[in-house]
Design an enzyme around this catalytic site. Structure first.
Site, PDB file in Angstrom:
ATOM      1  CD  GLU A  13     -69.236 -16.248 -64.543  1.00 23.67           C
ATOM      2  OE1 GLU A  13     -68.673 -17.311 -64.249  1.00 23.67           O
ATOM      3  OE2 GLU A  13     -70.242 -16.190 -65.271  1.00 23.67           O
TER       4      GLU A  13
ATOM      5  CD  GLU B 169     -70.243 -15.237 -69.485  1.00 23.55           C
ATOM      6  OE1 GLU B 169     -70.744 -16.352 -69.181  1.00 23.55           O
ATOM      7  OE2 GLU B 169     -69.052 -14.944 -69.280  1.00 23.55           O
TER       8      GLU B 169
END
Length: 838
Positions: free
Chosen positions: A185, A256
């Site tokens: 991320e 995710e």
């Protein structure tokens, strides 16, 4: 000649026996714009995040078994740098940190692995996975185009990759690892580093690819992931929010899908329904998705001091598998209906696999916010359809290919043959269950508590001196949560206020996370920040005296920060101290000269171990004690083999150990806005326990009463079903021959299906209502309409059985034709209790 032939055949047979069970072919992992390809074969991948350090290694096989039984075929895990290299150059891959063993067990279970190397992982894990020593590397800046950081990052990543290669764990070597992830991320912080951030992304991707693993690399939430690295989606609804890969030749991957939300101390419960989760996954696969990962599938526990700032010890408790997992003998506990509803979803999607992976797609508008997404192959012989109702409030009946279909609000119906509804995301056909705790009689037998008071030091006893208070993390170096700040001042009678109603006030400005304040060894109070705002100000009146006064502050971190830019520059601890209300005005003590002591005495003596506990004199404990008290007792392992937990509602804040192993930080006194504790029960793995004489130790920072601690066993023996007349039949009601679906049974009406865990049987029907009941498992209530025969019918079908089915059929419940509410769509709610036969 005949003898030679026999010998040749015999040698071939011996070679075959020797190779039995081994993979003789290597797996080539590639991809295109539609999917991953393993040896040229397409598939649908249902992935689950399970982190090896968040449970004892004894639990790995059973938790992985339950994941596979739930339809998971890929296990995703991070690699946790700070547990593998806690001291620079000293590596640990033993016990719960045996990454190789964990991956090999995944392979034994027939599951693939997505290895998220990072090495920055966030994961609500202490320091985002970075070891503390990395902060002390000269001129380092984390996660940017910084030579010292890139050197250490590459060194660790290369070490991990070489370890995987040496064990032949990549699919290209015949192993289970089909994907690897570099960074994590990064897009969230990239702007903070400007051009250096862009250079770093390119460097990280190219560095990873250059390690030649033979499997694709991914970067999650990274739009500018360099080729051939695949950029992936993280979030709750990637079927609608993901704009897609940055190249047409890359597949659509979801790394995710948050099964709920991690919690921090002070949070209310986090929820995400099975229905919403199922909708998001069905939506994703209906829009060309090929891999979706549940984060987390099993959350586990942040044992010891492994949680990040303010993160609770329990991690992702709303995951499909219960935090308490289970033991080495019993299957892992499943959280239903989430586990079962997702298992059925995976089965339904696999029925659509040929059409999804090889078919062409079209979209039909069925009305406002209503659509059909259709996949067809071989001229229509293989056909799958997803009927989607995007309305969040209203249901609809739609016409599709000459048939009428009822779509509940915010739902997707899956038709693997473009005709038959085998699954709807909103109508949960699988059973429900509820978690229960039972006080252990065995563990509480003869339980007696002893205590030891930790020392409150003065500046003369301090090991580290400085003019001003030192930064907390730099001083403790993550060897302890605790740091003593001590100073002293001398006051004369003239310094005190002349008025008796004015008392001096101690004011402390802290960068976080919490502290206990003492003056002259007397406890003054406690203050803390929170997950959003770590810093805080402590202000309390203090009983100063004429002469020398000691200011003694026990500051603490509650885990190190795990996210954001410039992680290496974060600060914590006391930075300004003053006394207000003196005759001379405000007295600034910030440059008064300070002593510092990392940790508390009990930690250094290791009072939580058998050997360490013998180093001090313990006294009998009765009732609530003083702050900074150590408590110990011995207990027998609870009866049976169910998971074990402590209820710590009677305690305040501190650390706990069983047989020298940290079970985590506890903080039940930190209440949520609902005025309830964010976490009251704490998991104690059976693997930590002996049959008898288990040493239990608490370091209680404030005022706690150990005598009211409850040692519990955990079960999910309350099993329920909630089925309506419009529910589709169970997914197992269908079988497939070629492109055709066939019913397994003649009667496809919905049924309540109940099954007890762990070979138990149904011993009681606690609730049953055919009518309009409402509520959830463990909390059902009667509505305005119910059949009087509901409980009797449930008992007839279920009592004494390990599993049972109860039809949802008006004729069964209203034989006398005495239905008081014929106009209602009826529901059947049943709740049963499971236990072993007596």
């Amino acid at each position: 000649m005949k003898t030679l032939l026999v010998l040749t055949l015999l040698s071939l047979w011996v070679a075959m026996v020797a190779c039995k069970g081994q993979k003789l072919t290597k797996g080539v992992v590639t991809y295109d714009g539609r999917s991953l390809l393993i040896n040229g074969k397409r598939d649908l991948y249902f992935s689950g995040s399970i982190h090896y350090p968040r449970m004892p290694h004894e639990m790995w096989p059973k938790v992985l078994d339950k994941a596979k039984h739930g339809g998971i075929n890929v296990i995703q895990t991070y690699v946790f740098w700070n547990v593998h290299e806690p001291v620079q150059g000293q590596y640990n891959f033993e016990g719960d940190y045996d990454l190789v063993k964990f991956i090999k067990i995944c392979q034994e279970k027939g599951m693939y692995v997505n290895l998220r190397v990072g090495p920055f992982i966030q994961a609500e894990w202490n320091h985002g996975g970075f070891p503390y020593w990395l902060r002390e590397v000269s001129n380092i800046t984390f996660r940017t185009d910084n030579p010292p950081f890139k050197y250490h990052m590459k060194k660790f990543v290369k070490m991990i990759i070489n370890k995987m290669k040496s064990e032949k764990l990549f699919a290209s070597q015949g192993g289970p690892i089909i994907l690897a992830q570099i960074e994590n991320e990064y897009n969230n912080i990239q702007r903070a580093y400007k051009e250096k951030g862009m250079k770093y992304v390119q460097w990280a991707g190219n560095m990873a690819v250059g390690l030649k693993t033979g499997v694709p690399w991914v970067m999650c939430k990274q739009k500018d992931a360099p080729d051939p690295v695949i950029n992936t989606c993280n979030g709750r609804n990637c079927g609608d929010t993901f704009v897609g890969p940055n190249r047409a030749n890359k597949p659509v991957l979801w790394t995710e899908n948050w099964t709920a939300q991690y919690r921090v101390f002070g949070d209310p419960p986090s929820q995400r329904s099975a229905e919403d989760l199922a909708f998001s996954v069905a939506r994703f696969f209906s829009k060309n998705g090929t891999l979706a990962n549940y984060y987390m599938y099993y959350g586990g526990t942040n044992y010891g001091r492994t949680g990040a700032s303010f993160v609770t010890t329990r991690y992702y408790d709303e995951a499909p598998l219960d935090e308490y997992g289970c033991c080495t003998l019993l299957p892992s506990l499943q959280k239903d209906p989430k586990w079962g509803h997702l298992r059925d979803l995976h089965t339904a999607l696999r029925m659509c696999k040929k059409a999804l992976l090889w078919g062409s797609t079209t979209v039909e508008n069925l009305g406002h916010e209503l659509e059909a997404r259709i996949y067809q192959k071989d001229g229509g012989q293989e056909c799958a359809a997803f009927l989607c109702n995007n309305r969040t409030r209203t249901s609809a009946t739609v016409s599709f290919r000459g048939q009428q279909y009822y779509l509940p609000a915010d739902s997707i119906s899956i038709l693997p043959d473009c005709q038959t509804v085998v699954y709807n995301t909103k109508t949960v056909v699988s059973q429900h269950n509820a978690r229960s705790f039972r006080v252990s009689k065995t563990a509480h037998k003869g339980l007696t508590w002893q205590k030891y008071q930790d020392k409150v030091p003065t500046i003369a006893e301090s090991s580290i001196g400085a003019t001003s208070p030192l930064e907390h993390m730099t001083t403790t170096k993550d060897t302890s949560d605790y740091l003593w700040y001590t100073t002293s001042i001398t006051l004369t009678r003239e310094d005190f206020p002349m008025r008796q109603d004015i008392i001096p006030v101690l004011q402390i400005a802290s960068l976080g996370h919490a502290l206990h304040a003492y003056v002259n060894g007397e406890y003054i109070g406690f203050a803390h920040g929170n997950h959003i705002e770590k810093s805080f100000t402590f202000r309390r009146p203090v009983p100063l005296k004429v002469g020398t006064n000691h200011i003694q502050l026990l500051a603490m971190t509650v885990g190190l920060p795990d996210s954001g830019a410039y992680l290496e520059k974060r600060l914590a601890g006391v930075h300004a101290v003053s006394i207000q209300g003196l005759n001379t005005g405000t007295l600034d003590l910030s440059i008064n000269g300070w002593g510092h002591i990392p940790g508390v005495d009990g930690e250094k003596l290791q009072l939580y171990t058998e050997e360490g506990s013998k180093k001090v004199q313990w006294t009998t404990s009765q009732g609530p004690g003083k702050p900074l008290t150590w408590y110990k007792t011995y207990f027998e392992a609870p009866e049976g083999d169910a998971p074990v937990a402590f209820n710590l509602s009677s305690m305040s804040k501190g650390l706990a150990w069983v047989n020298g192993r940290g079970i985590g930080r506890y903080w039940p006194s930190y209440l949520s806005p609902l005025e309830t504790s964010s976490q009251s029960e704490y998991h104690v793995p059976r693997a930590y326990l002996k049959p008898k004489n288990n040493l239990l130790v608490f370091f209680e920072e404030a005022a706690g009463n150990p005598e009211e601690i409850k040692i519990l066993t955990v079960n999910r023996d309350t099993v329920c079903s909630f089925i309506t007349e419009y529910h589709p039949p169970h997914i197992k009601s269908w079988t497939r021959t070629g492109s055709k679906l066939h019913p397994v049974l003649d009667n496809l009406k919905p049924k309540a299906r109940l099954k007890c865990p762990n070979h138990k049987v149904i011993t009681a029907v606690e609730f049953a209502s055919f009518g309009d009941p409402f509520g959830s498992c463990g909390h059902f209530k009667l509505g305005n309409c119910t059949s009087t025969s509901s409980k009797m019918i449930a008992e007839q079908h279920c009592l004494g059985k390990m599993k049972c089915e109860i039809p949802v059929d008006r004729g069964l419940y209203d034989k006398a034709n005495e239905d008081p509410c014929k106009e209602l769509t009826k529901s059947l709610a049943v709740q049963v209790k499971c236990s072993h036969k007596k």
